[in-house]
Design a protein around this motif. Structure first.
Motif, PDB file in Angstrom:
ATOM      1  N   SER A 222       9.389 -19.024 -47.398  1.00  0.00           N
ATOM      2  CA  SER A 222       9.806 -19.109 -46.000  1.00  0.00           C
ATOM      3  C   SER A 222       8.633 -18.825 -45.063  1.00  0.00           C
ATOM      4  CB  SER A 222      10.941 -18.119 -45.730  1.00  0.00           C
ATOM      5  OG  SER A 222      12.071 -18.422 -46.524  1.00  0.00           O
ATOM      6  N   ALA A 223       7.848 -17.786 -45.386  1.00  0.00           N
ATOM      7  CA  ALA A 223       6.716 -17.437 -44.525  1.00  0.00           C
ATOM      8  C   ALA A 223       5.657 -18.531 -44.534  1.00  0.00           C
ATOM      9  CB  ALA A 223       6.117 -16.109 -44.988  1.00  0.00           C
ATOM     10  N   LEU A 224       5.323 -19.043 -45.724  1.00  0.00           N
ATOM     11  CA  LEU A 224       4.299 -20.086 -45.813  1.00  0.00           C
ATOM     12  C   LEU A 224       4.755 -21.371 -45.133  1.00  0.00           C
ATOM     13  CD1 LEU A 224       3.132 -19.540 -49.502  1.00  0.00           C
ATOM     14  CD2 LEU A 224       1.798 -19.083 -47.439  1.00  0.00           C
ATOM     15  N   ALA A 225       6.016 -21.740 -45.367  1.00  0.00           N
ATOM     16  CA  ALA A 225       6.527 -22.957 -44.738  1.00  0.00           C
ATOM     17  C   ALA A 225       6.525 -22.821 -43.218  1.00  0.00           C
ATOM     18  CB  ALA A 225       7.942 -23.253 -45.249  1.00  0.00           C
ATOM     19  N   GLY A 226       6.873 -21.634 -42.725  1.00  0.00           N
ATOM     20  CA  GLY A 226       6.853 -21.423 -41.278  1.00  0.00           C
ATOM     21  C   GLY A 226       5.458 -21.541 -40.700  1.00  0.00           C
ATOM     22  N   ASP A 227       4.466 -20.951 -41.398  1.00  0.00           N
ATOM     23  CA  ASP A 227       3.085 -21.044 -40.918  1.00  0.00           C
ATOM     24  C   ASP A 227       2.589 -22.486 -40.925  1.00  0.00           C
ATOM     25  OD1 ASP A 227       2.984 -18.341 -40.504  1.00  0.00           O
ATOM     26  OD2 ASP A 227       2.039 -17.886 -42.440  1.00  0.00           O
ATOM     27  N   LEU A 228       2.915 -23.226 -41.995  1.00  0.00           N
ATOM     28  CA  LEU A 228       2.474 -24.616 -42.072  1.00  0.00           C
ATOM     29  C   LEU A 228       3.150 -25.466 -40.997  1.00  0.00           C
ATOM     30  CD1 LEU A 228       2.436 -25.130 -45.950  1.00  0.00           C
ATOM     31  CD2 LEU A 228       0.447 -25.109 -44.430  1.00  0.00           C
ATOM     32  N   ALA A 229       4.445 -25.246 -40.805  1.00  0.00           N
ATOM     33  CA  ALA A 229       5.169 -26.038 -39.810  1.00  0.00           C
ATOM     34  C   ALA A 229       4.673 -25.747 -38.399  1.00  0.00           C
ATOM     35  CB  ALA A 229       6.669 -25.750 -39.908  1.00  0.00           C
ATOM     36  N   ALA A 230       4.272 -24.516 -38.138  1.00  0.00           N
ATOM     37  CA  ALA A 230       3.802 -24.151 -36.801  1.00  0.00           C
ATOM     38  C   ALA A 230       2.343 -24.514 -36.580  1.00  0.00           C
ATOM     39  CB  ALA A 230       4.001 -22.651 -36.572  1.00  0.00           C
ATOM     40  N   GLY A 231       1.658 -24.998 -37.617  1.00  0.00           N
ATOM     41  CA  GLY A 231       0.268 -25.382 -37.482  1.00  0.00           C
ATOM     42  C   GLY A 231      -0.687 -24.219 -37.360  1.00  0.00           C
ATOM     43  N   ARG A 232      -0.264 -23.056 -37.854  1.00  0.00           N
ATOM     44  CA  ARG A 232      -1.120 -21.876 -37.752  1.00  0.00           C
ATOM     45  C   ARG A 232      -2.184 -21.817 -38.840  1.00  0.00           C
ATOM     46  NH1 ARG A 232       3.924 -19.478 -36.051  1.00  0.00           N
ATOM     47  NH2 ARG A 232       4.467 -18.990 -38.215  1.00  0.00           N
ATOM     48  N   LEU A 233      -2.136 -22.728 -39.810  1.00  0.00           N
ATOM     49  CA  LEU A 233      -3.093 -22.728 -40.913  1.00  0.00           C
ATOM     50  C   LEU A 233      -3.846 -24.044 -40.926  1.00  0.00           C
ATOM     51  CD1 LEU A 233      -0.822 -21.229 -43.726  1.00  0.00           C
ATOM     52  CD2 LEU A 233      -2.466 -20.009 -42.300  1.00  0.00           C
ATOM     53  N   GLY A 235      -7.675 -25.990 -42.765  1.00  0.00           N
ATOM     54  CA  GLY A 235      -8.824 -25.867 -43.642  1.00  0.00           C
ATOM     55  C   GLY A 235      -8.487 -25.166 -44.950  1.00  0.00           C
ATOM     56  N   PRO A 236      -9.364 -24.254 -45.413  1.00  0.00           N
ATOM     57  CA  PRO A 236      -9.134 -23.552 -46.688  1.00  0.00           C
ATOM     58  C   PRO A 236      -7.826 -22.755 -46.699  1.00  0.00           C
ATOM     59  CG  PRO A 236     -11.401 -23.255 -45.950  1.00  0.00           C
ATOM     60  CD  PRO A 236     -10.672 -23.896 -44.814  1.00  0.00           C
ATOM     61  N   ALA A 237      -7.459 -22.176 -45.556  1.00  0.00           N
ATOM     62  CA  ALA A 237      -6.214 -21.406 -45.516  1.00  0.00           C
ATOM     63  C   ALA A 237      -5.016 -22.303 -45.770  1.00  0.00           C
ATOM     64  CB  ALA A 237      -6.069 -20.703 -44.166  1.00  0.00           C
ATOM     65  N   ARG A 238      -5.068 -23.531 -45.214  1.00  0.00           N
ATOM     66  CA  ARG A 238      -3.958 -24.463 -45.440  1.00  0.00           C
ATOM     67  C   ARG A 238      -3.900 -24.877 -46.908  1.00  0.00           C
ATOM     68  NH1 ARG A 238      -0.906 -27.949 -42.324  1.00  0.00           N
ATOM     69  NH2 ARG A 238      -0.158 -29.811 -43.429  1.00  0.00           N
ATOM     70  N   ASP A 239      -5.068 -25.152 -47.502  1.00  0.00           N
ATOM     71  CA  ASP A 239      -5.089 -25.524 -48.922  1.00  0.00           C
ATOM     72  C   ASP A 239      -4.544 -24.385 -49.791  1.00  0.00           C
ATOM     73  OD1 ASP A 239      -6.201 -27.908 -48.151  1.00  0.00           O
ATOM     74  OD2 ASP A 239      -8.271 -27.273 -48.565  1.00  0.00           O
ATOM     75  N   ARG A 240      -4.935 -23.171 -49.433  1.00  0.00           N
ATOM     76  CA  ARG A 240      -4.442 -22.015 -50.193  1.00  0.00           C
ATOM     77  C   ARG A 240      -2.929 -21.880 -50.058  1.00  0.00           C
ATOM     78  NH1 ARG A 240      -4.941 -18.964 -54.556  1.00  0.00           N
ATOM     79  NH2 ARG A 240      -4.346 -16.782 -54.206  1.00  0.00           N
ATOM     80  N   ALA A 241      -2.408 -22.106 -48.870  1.00  0.00           N
ATOM     81  CA  ALA A 241      -0.965 -22.009 -48.652  1.00  0.00           C
ATOM     82  C   ALA A 241      -0.218 -23.071 -49.443  1.00  0.00           C
ATOM     83  CB  ALA A 241      -0.659 -22.136 -47.161  1.00  0.00           C
ATOM     84  N   VAL A 242      -0.772 -24.291 -49.474  1.00  0.00           N
ATOM     85  CA  VAL A 242      -0.125 -25.358 -50.244  1.00  0.00           C
ATOM     86  C   VAL A 242      -0.113 -25.007 -51.732  1.00  0.00           C
ATOM     87  CG1 VAL A 242      -0.310 -27.772 -50.943  1.00  0.00           C
ATOM     88  CG2 VAL A 242      -0.647 -27.139 -48.546  1.00  0.00           C
ATOM     89  N   ALA A 243      -1.221 -24.443 -52.234  1.00  0.00           N
ATOM     90  CA  ALA A 243      -1.268 -24.044 -53.642  1.00  0.00           C
ATOM     91  C   ALA A 243      -0.241 -22.958 -53.936  1.00  0.00           C
ATOM     92  CB  ALA A 243      -2.679 -23.560 -53.994  1.00  0.00           C
ATOM     93  N   LEU A 244      -0.094 -22.019 -52.989  1.00  0.00           N
ATOM     94  CA  LEU A 244       0.903 -20.968 -53.185  1.00  0.00           C
ATOM     95  C   LEU A 244       2.317 -21.536 -53.170  1.00  0.00           C
ATOM     96  CD1 LEU A 244      -0.457 -17.963 -51.064  1.00  0.00           C
ATOM     97  CD2 LEU A 244      -0.222 -18.100 -53.549  1.00  0.00           C
ATOM     98  N   LEU A 245       2.556 -22.522 -52.302  1.00  0.00           N
ATOM     99  CA  LEU A 245       3.871 -23.164 -52.282  1.00  0.00           C
ATOM    100  C   LEU A 245       4.185 -23.794 -53.634  1.00  0.00           C
ATOM    101  CD1 LEU A 245       3.948 -24.908 -48.769  1.00  0.00           C
ATOM    102  CD2 LEU A 245       5.439 -23.067 -49.569  1.00  0.00           C
ATOM    103  N   ALA A 246       3.206 -24.495 -54.196  1.00  0.00           N
ATOM    104  CA  ALA A 246       3.419 -25.119 -55.505  1.00  0.00           C
ATOM    105  C   ALA A 246       3.653 -24.060 -56.583  1.00  0.00           C
ATOM    106  CB  ALA A 246       2.216 -25.996 -55.859  1.00  0.00           C
TER     107      ALA A 246
END
Length: 419
Positions: A222-233, A235-246
């Motif tokens: 929920s936290a990662l999806a919210g950050d991604l949807a809000a565009g708060r991530l 570059g590398p932070a976004r890639d890391r978040a996507v890896a964590l989602l997977a």
């Protein structure tokens, strides 16, 4: 300190039952002897001119009866059961011979001896004992009766009592078998009820485990999806978040597999074992991510650096995640240390924190189901219980020990083969 606890209820053994039977028969024997002594005191003519011998027999039997009662009171078996039956039968037969033979009042004690023989030795031994007792009484009737009693009457009395005793022994054997069948049926019903209750409790435990284990990955998703949807991530932070989602999605899939296993296994909340290759460095990162430990608070070490083992990744991750979550929750802002080491088929893991530690004597208590150290409710108190259950299922050992300088060390040892 190994925290696995096994509870076992006390059972009554064969020796305890033998002592109980000895106590009952010893008291009855003493009462019979006292009754015979009272009868001789009231009616000396019952001894048929052999009063001194009769009193000597009563005195001897009294000593024997008192010794049996004393032994039973101390929980000891004075004589083997078969020898007790032989002595009882011999004393009654001799008493009959000395107090009138076929017309002796002591003949009333013969059924008691036959009952005791059937109870001690079973149906066959009881019938044989009754036959021997009947033969002994027949001899006592022939030799101990008054001269005025015809021989035919003596033999008839012996034959009648022999048949009566055998019939009595058969009846007692039938009643004993009926009682034993009822006892077995009752025990089977109790065992069935216990299994049903255990199954129901296991199902409830399984639901609580699933709720507990789904909470962390769902919150992270929920936290990662919210950050991604809000565009708060980006570059590398976004890639890391996507890896964590997977990674969390894979973990949730494993949890769903475990839930399906629970429905199939109908009992274990831990699911089936699915062994795969587990790289310890990747496992350490996944555990710290799943536990929600901030990067600034992490301190992970792996020895040797490229070590990999063959294990169920879901169980291993659940086990370590619960320990790390517990350390992070109670450690405040201090770092949480996770050290993994594998050598000679043994994986050792230590989770160290700087929390308040445990009060003395509570190391085993906190792994009990439903015990929580904080203020959390719902599934609180399940984490360390799940850890203990997983450790037991994996044949490992867990120790919770105080840490030098304050805090707690959760030390885990698991036998795992190399990948």
């Amino acid at each position: 300190m190994h925290l696995r606890q096994e509870l076992a209820g006390p059972a009554v053994g064969e020796r305890d039952r033998a002592v109980d039977e000895q106590w009952t028969t010893s008291v009855l024997r003493l009462l019979v002897v006292l009754a015979v002594g009272l009868a001789l005191a009231i009616g000396p003519q019952l001894a048929r001119g052999m009063l001194p011998a009769a009193w000597a027999l009563v005195a001897t039997t009294s000593c024997y009866a008192v010794a049996q009662v004393a032994a039973a009171r101390r929980g000891r078996v004075l004589l083997p059961p078969w020898l007790v039956t032989v002595v009882d039968g011999a004393l009654v037969v001799v008493g009959c011979a000395w107090t009138g033979g076929a017309e002796s009042v002591l003949v009333a004690a013969l059924p008691l001896v036959a009952i005791a023989a059937a109870l001690r030795g079973g149906a066959v031994a009881g019938r044989l004992g009754a036959l021997a007792l009947g033969a002994g009484f027949t001899a006592a009737a022939v030799l101990g009766s008054d001269a005025t009693v015809p021989l035919g009457h003596r033999l008839l009395a012996g034959a009648w009592w022999s048949g009566f005793l055998v019939t009595f022994a058969v009846l007692v054997g039938v009643l004993v078998r009926m009682f034993e069948r009822q006892v077995r049926t009752a025990e089977e019903e109790r065992a069935l009820r216990a299994r049903l209750v255990a199954t129901q409790r296991a199902r409830i435990d399984g639901v609580r485990v699933v709720l507990h284990e789904f909470r962390t990955p769902v919150a992270s998703l929920s936290a990662l999806a919210g950050d991604l949807a809000a565009g708060r991530l980006d570059g590398p932070a976004r890639d890391r978040a996507v890896a964590l989602l997977a990674d969390h999605a894979t973990h949730l899939g494993d949890m769903l597999d475990g839930l399906a296993d629970l429905a199939v296994a109908d009992g274990s909340p831990l699911g089936r074992v699915r062994e795969r290759t587990v790289v310890l460095a990747e496992l350490a990162d996944a555990v710290l991510d799943a536990a929600g430990v901030a990067p600034a608070r992490r301190l992970a070490t792996v020895e040797p650096p490229g070590a990999a083992v063959r294990a169920d990744p879901q169980r291993l991750r659940r086990l370590l995640t619960n320990l790390v979550e517990n350390a992070a929750r109670h450690g405040g802002d201090a770092p949480v240390e996770l050290a993994l080491a594998w050598s000679d088929g043994l994986l050792t893991a230590e989770v160290r924190d700087r929390g308040p530690g445990l009060p003395a004597g509570q190391e085993g208590l906190v792994t009990a189901k439903g015990v929580a150290l904080g203020e959390r409710r719902g599934t609180a108190g399940l984490g360390l219980w799940i850890v203990e259950a997983l450790v037991a299922a994996m044949d490992g050992e867990l120790a919770l020990v105080p840490r030098d300088g304050g805090g707690l060390v959760a030390r885990l040892a698991l036998p795992l083969p190399p990948a």
